[in-house]
Design an enzyme around this catalytic site. Sequence first.
Site, PDB file in Angstrom:
ATOM      1  N   GLY A  10     -77.266 -38.077 -33.961  1.00 26.37           N
ATOM      2  CA  GLY A  10     -77.439 -36.969 -33.049  1.00 26.37           C
ATOM      3  C   GLY A  10     -77.894 -37.247 -31.564  1.00 26.37           C
ATOM      4  O   GLY A  10     -78.748 -37.757 -31.503  1.00 26.37           O
ATOM      5  N   GLY A  12     -78.458 -35.359 -29.066  1.00 32.69           N
ATOM      6  CA  GLY A  12     -79.103 -34.299 -28.293  1.00 32.69           C
ATOM      7  C   GLY A  12     -80.453 -34.697 -27.781  1.00 32.69           C
ATOM      8  O   GLY A  12     -80.943 -35.721 -27.619  1.00 32.69           O
ATOM      9  N   PHE A  13     -81.447 -33.601 -27.371  1.00 34.90           N
ATOM     10  CA  PHE A  13     -82.587 -33.728 -26.846  1.00 34.90           C
ATOM     11  C   PHE A  13     -83.639 -34.707 -27.627  1.00 34.90           C
ATOM     12  O   PHE A  13     -83.819 -35.721 -27.080  1.00 34.90           O
ATOM     13  CB  PHE A  13     -83.305 -32.495 -26.600  1.00 34.90           C
ATOM     14  N   GLY A  14     -83.683 -34.451 -29.201  1.00 35.52           N
ATOM     15  CA  GLY A  14     -84.535 -35.102 -29.826  1.00 35.52           C
ATOM     16  C   GLY A  14     -84.020 -36.768 -30.094  1.00 35.52           C
ATOM     17  O   GLY A  14     -84.836 -37.627 -30.034  1.00 35.52           O
ATOM     18  N   VAL A  79     -71.550 -38.118 -39.926  1.00 32.73           N
ATOM     19  CA  VAL A  79     -72.176 -38.691 -41.128  1.00 32.73           C
ATOM     20  C   VAL A  79     -71.830 -37.826 -42.185  1.00 32.73           C
ATOM     21  O   VAL A  79     -71.868 -36.712 -42.244  1.00 32.73           O
ATOM     22  CB  VAL A  79     -73.783 -38.585 -40.832  1.00 32.73           C
ATOM     23  N   GLU A 167     -79.338 -14.403 -21.817  1.00 36.68           N
ATOM     24  CA  GLU A 167     -78.719 -14.901 -20.657  1.00 36.68           C
ATOM     25  C   GLU A 167     -77.208 -14.757 -20.742  1.00 36.68           C
ATOM     26  O   GLU A 167     -76.665 -14.799 -19.675  1.00 36.68           O
ATOM     27  CB  GLU A 167     -79.080 -16.538 -20.833  1.00 36.68           C
ATOM     28  N   ASP A 297     -83.838 -29.057 -33.934  1.00 32.34           N
ATOM     29  CA  ASP A 297     -83.542 -27.911 -34.441  1.00 32.34           C
ATOM     30  C   ASP A 297     -82.859 -28.008 -35.850  1.00 32.34           C
ATOM     31  O   ASP A 297     -83.021 -27.168 -36.746  1.00 32.34           O
ATOM     32  CB  ASP A 297     -82.192 -27.205 -33.781  1.00 32.34           C
ATOM     33  N   GLN A 311     -88.046 -28.248 -25.548  1.00 30.29           N
ATOM     34  CA  GLN A 311     -89.312 -29.178 -25.544  1.00 30.29           C
ATOM     35  C   GLN A 311     -89.827 -29.652 -26.978  1.00 30.29           C
ATOM     36  O   GLN A 311     -90.068 -30.720 -27.295  1.00 30.29           O
ATOM     37  CB  GLN A 311     -90.367 -28.205 -24.849  1.00 30.29           C
TER      38      GLN A 311
END
Length: 419
Positions: A10, A12-14, A79, A167, A297, A311
């Site tokens: 992945g 993404g952010f993490g 995966v 939003e 997530d 965060q």
Amino acid sequence: MAKVRAVIVGGGFGGLRAAEELARHGCSVTLIDRNAYSTFQPLLYQVATGGLNPGDITYSLRSFTGRFRRTMRFRRATVTGIDTGQRRVITDVGDPIPYDYLVLAAGVGANYFGIPGAAEHARAIYTRAEALEVRDLVFGRIEALTVADPGSSVSMVVVGGGATGVEMAGALAEMKQQGLPIAYPEIAPDRVRIILVEMGPQLLAPFRRRLRNYTLKQVQKRGVDVRLNTGIEAVHADSVTLSDGTTEQADVVIWGAGIGGHSEVADWGLVQGAGGRLVVDDDLRASGQDRIFAVGDCAITPENPLPQVAQPAIQMGLHAARMILALEAGETTRPFAYADRGSMATIGRSAAVVELPVGPNLTGFPAWLAWVVLHLAYLLGGRNRIAAMVNLGFRYLMYPRSANAIIGDLDRDLPQLER
């Protein structure tokens, strides 16, 4: 440490935070993602409403791994399985990838909670492709109004009163109020309806009361029909059935009501919890595993679920990487402790909310400016920051003098509006 093989699933952010930390400490890192790019998800709604190009919020993962070309490699793949016995990651392309440690940061998708018709007829905005589909559907529906019967209308239903829903509804409402009269003078604004449906009693439930009240007033001020304490019973091709028994026209249904793990996660042989997310222990290792971590997530600690925002994912990615380094050094792992840095959501031009763990809470223009600065700062790549700044600046500074929007090819096969 150079012999330690870490596989990150992945981008993404993490995942990127874990990969960066491990690569900097000399580990051999393989980053896997089904896409060749990382997506800045907090701004996908801007792509879906024509405010940003998809390239403004995506960044090449090969460019990212190129920063660490001695220690990091990228494979574009999905995966399909994890062989915990032989410590191998199975993908749909190429040979299995061996690992000493594995970090799962696969993200999530929409969770439709088994609501009839939702998966078939609602649209999510968790990926670049989904945002583009929503964008072209929204503008396609508006274009159809220009040649439809004057009594016809378009109704866009946004499901979920969290940050994504607020939003999205706010951006659609501003487009209707300020962009529509210029770009589509033949369409009366009241022929376009924006409905925001939230099953709870308030919008932005995790925020403090003053910020929730401000958000509700600002959303309603922009002409959004807000339905609180209302659930979705069924989604049809052109309508939704609500929990109060009424049926509302719904030419576009945008789903922001919940998240769930990707379907292929069920084939990985790991313990899953609510919404198909991976259950982790307090040190972020997957339940029952000693060399597999899950962050962002896709992971959940049932006793202490964290917000599904950037965060926590960033901090979890860093913690997982440091625990891998600790294990290799013969040390014990430590529980993950989330440091709350605050939450924010934007409603529209000069309207946003910022909740800080200490200090004052912000609303209005100061909050909106803080939201813009922070989001631009977290974008990957200088070109992306400049492009996003230009496009967002044009949208917010030129409204209502200009209604320029970024659109693509509209679907010519949409059903004709007859209402």
